[in-house]
Enzyme design. Sequence first.
Site, mmCIF file in Angstrom:
data_model
loop_
_atom_site.group_PDB
_atom_site.id
_atom_site.type_symbol
_atom_site.label_atom_id
_atom_site.label_comp_id
_atom_site.label_asym_id
_atom_site.label_seq_id
_atom_site.Cartn_x
_atom_site.Cartn_y
_atom_site.Cartn_z
ATOM 1 N N ALA A 103 0.797 -1.228 0.000
ATOM 2 C CA ALA A 103 0.000 0.000 0.000
ATOM 3 C C ALA A 103 0.831 1.280 0.000
ATOM 4 C CB ALA A 103 -0.932 0.009 1.207
ATOM 5 N N CYS A 104 2.132 1.177 0.057
ATOM 6 C CA CYS A 104 3.007 2.356 0.141
ATOM 7 C C CYS A 104 3.034 3.118 -1.187
ATOM 8 C CB CYS A 104 4.412 1.896 0.521
ATOM 9 S SG CYS A 104 5.660 3.175 0.459
ATOM 10 N N ASP A 105 2.830 4.434 -1.137
ATOM 11 C CA ASP A 105 2.840 5.259 -2.346
ATOM 12 C C ASP A 105 4.193 5.231 -3.055
ATOM 13 O OD1 ASP A 105 0.187 5.986 -2.058
ATOM 14 O OD2 ASP A 105 0.649 7.862 -1.019
ATOM 15 N N LYS B 254 4.492 2.104 -5.001
ATOM 16 C CA LYS B 254 3.704 2.158 -6.233
ATOM 17 C C LYS B 254 4.467 2.917 -7.320
ATOM 18 C CE LYS B 254 -0.661 1.852 -3.757
ATOM 19 N NZ LYS B 254 -1.853 2.564 -3.300
#
Length: 115
Positions: A9-11, A14
């Site tokens: 889930a880490c930006d 991504k």
Amino acid sequence: MTTIYGIKACDTMKKARAWLESQGVEARFHDYKTAGIDRPTLERWVDAHGWETVLNRSGTTFRKLPEADREGIDRNRAVDLMLAQPSMIKRPVLDLGDQTVVGFKPDIYAQAMRR
């Protein structure tokens, strides 16, 4: 095989994964929050980059630690903290086989890919 370690889930993860894909680089993803990380791998990163780089002290998990646990950290304590709570590991860690890159910056990734 290239492996990228991090949290799904880490930006920043991504962005790194999107950059790799845009460059045609296939990378296996290892989510160390769900799959964990083994001590030898983590110690290899710490030996290569220093615990100060690998330990994510700006993240929520580290900041929520009691102040006494955040002080007097050395290499061994940092490794123990990261093994106990892998979300304290800076992300991503890109493993190219012969080298690792901690964090994500497109220019550094590009340079690492040229080696």
